[in-house]
Design an enzyme around this catalytic site. Sequence first.
Site, PDB file in Angstrom:
ATOM      1  N   LYS A  52      38.949  30.137  49.199  1.00  0.00           N
ATOM      2  CA  LYS A  52      39.214  29.055  48.237  1.00  0.00           C
ATOM      3  C   LYS A  52      40.061  27.963  48.897  1.00  0.00           C
ATOM      4  O   LYS A  52      39.787  26.772  48.769  1.00  0.00           O
ATOM      5  CB  LYS A  52      39.925  29.618  46.990  1.00  0.00           C
ATOM      6  CG  LYS A  52      38.993  30.452  46.122  1.00  0.00           C
ATOM      7  CD  LYS A  52      39.726  31.311  45.112  1.00  0.00           C
ATOM      8  CE  LYS A  52      38.753  32.240  44.392  1.00  0.00           C
ATOM      9  NZ  LYS A  52      39.400  33.222  43.516  1.00  0.00           N
ATOM     10  N   GLN A  96      45.379  34.712  41.672  1.00  0.00           N
ATOM     11  CA  GLN A  96      44.300  35.633  42.039  1.00  0.00           C
ATOM     12  C   GLN A  96      44.457  36.981  41.319  1.00  0.00           C
ATOM     13  O   GLN A  96      45.529  37.573  41.302  1.00  0.00           O
ATOM     14  CB  GLN A  96      44.302  35.839  43.573  1.00  0.00           C
ATOM     15  CG  GLN A  96      43.148  36.675  44.078  1.00  0.00           C
ATOM     16  CD  GLN A  96      41.781  36.038  43.810  1.00  0.00           C
ATOM     17  OE1 GLN A  96      41.581  34.853  44.023  1.00  0.00           O
ATOM     18  NE2 GLN A  96      40.835  36.838  43.342  1.00  0.00           N
ATOM     19  N   ASP A 119      40.675  28.376  36.204  1.00  0.00           N
ATOM     20  CA  ASP A 119      39.924  29.629  36.085  1.00  0.00           C
ATOM     21  C   ASP A 119      39.372  29.808  34.669  1.00  0.00           C
ATOM     22  O   ASP A 119      38.497  30.644  34.441  1.00  0.00           O
ATOM     23  CB  ASP A 119      40.860  30.812  36.394  1.00  0.00           C
ATOM     24  CG  ASP A 119      40.490  31.520  37.683  1.00  0.00           C
ATOM     25  OD1 ASP A 119      39.399  31.247  38.199  1.00  0.00           O
ATOM     26  OD2 ASP A 119      41.292  32.350  38.144  1.00  0.00           O
TER      27      ASP A 119
END
Length: 294
Positions: A52, A96, A119
Amino acid sequence: MGNLIEGRAIAEKVYVDLRTQIAELKTKGVTPGLAVVLVGDDPASRAYVRSKDKMSRELGLHSVKLELPATTGQSELLARVEELNRDPKVHGILVQSPPPKQIDEAAIVRALDPNKDVDGFHPLNVAKLAMGDSTGFVPCTPLGVQRLLIETKIDIAGAHVVVLGRSMIVGKPVALLLMQKAKGGDATVTVAHSRTKNLDEITRSADILIAAIGRAHFVKANQVREGAVVIDVGINRVEDKTTERGYRLVGDVAFDEVATKCRAITPVPGGVGPMTIAMLMSNTLKAANQTSRT
Ligand code: NAP
């Protein structure tokens, strides 16, 4: 193979478009910023965070990679999230998953500024998806699945979509997204899970079958209708002594037998995976655009 949905190539196409948008934002003095937070040293999470960060740098975004030790406590992590919430150079924040056991992940997600929640897991963004409010952020993997279908010119409207799996990361949001009364939606959606009866009958009735259950090669040819479109979200490790790592990645679909009877299918790797990162970048740009307009 003629019926392969090439996620990598479609992701590249998305990046071409994103680069134009980034250049435009930069002329207005805005460099989109993405912060990726990793707690601990889980190898798979580390690899995801690395890719990412690499992609945001390649695109010329302001990239913040925060790596915190596995012993990080809840209040320390909350304090770092608050800092990122306040940082005007950061438009998108991602913590994460999964964090170490001592972290209450839901509380961390709730602490994120929903306008930076790229997200799409904050309750406000989940609600916006359910309500069809396009200002919210949709989780990246479902968004990637939808984009693959759109780019491959597969009719979603009116199609019977069967989603295998009901997680908050894939199953539920992809079902909500594809049933929306909107472009890229209007599907008739059935969601199946581990308690579903007559699963084979249901999967065989799908025009579009989306597998997101986390079981290697679970979907077999007899569960798929001739001419169906199959999207394989699964990423599973299976032992393979012929590889250096001792394993290889496979999807939830028994690819070789299913591919011969379907109209189109995503490979694993190289299908949904590359689209997930592309959609993260796309959500970051959306965040930067929305913030710079206010
Ligand atoms: P998850 O949270 O473990 O959810 C799995 C879902 O599958 C659950 O709803 C479960 O049902 C259902 N399920 C399990 N066994 C089943 C069975 N035998 N029959 C029917 N349904 C069954 O998994 P997830 O996070 O959604 O991830 C699913 C897969 O996608 C994993 O392989 C993951 O690695 C992959 N993934 C890939 C990407 C990507 O970028 N490509 C992103 C995210 C996830 P119950 O609810 O009844 O338990």
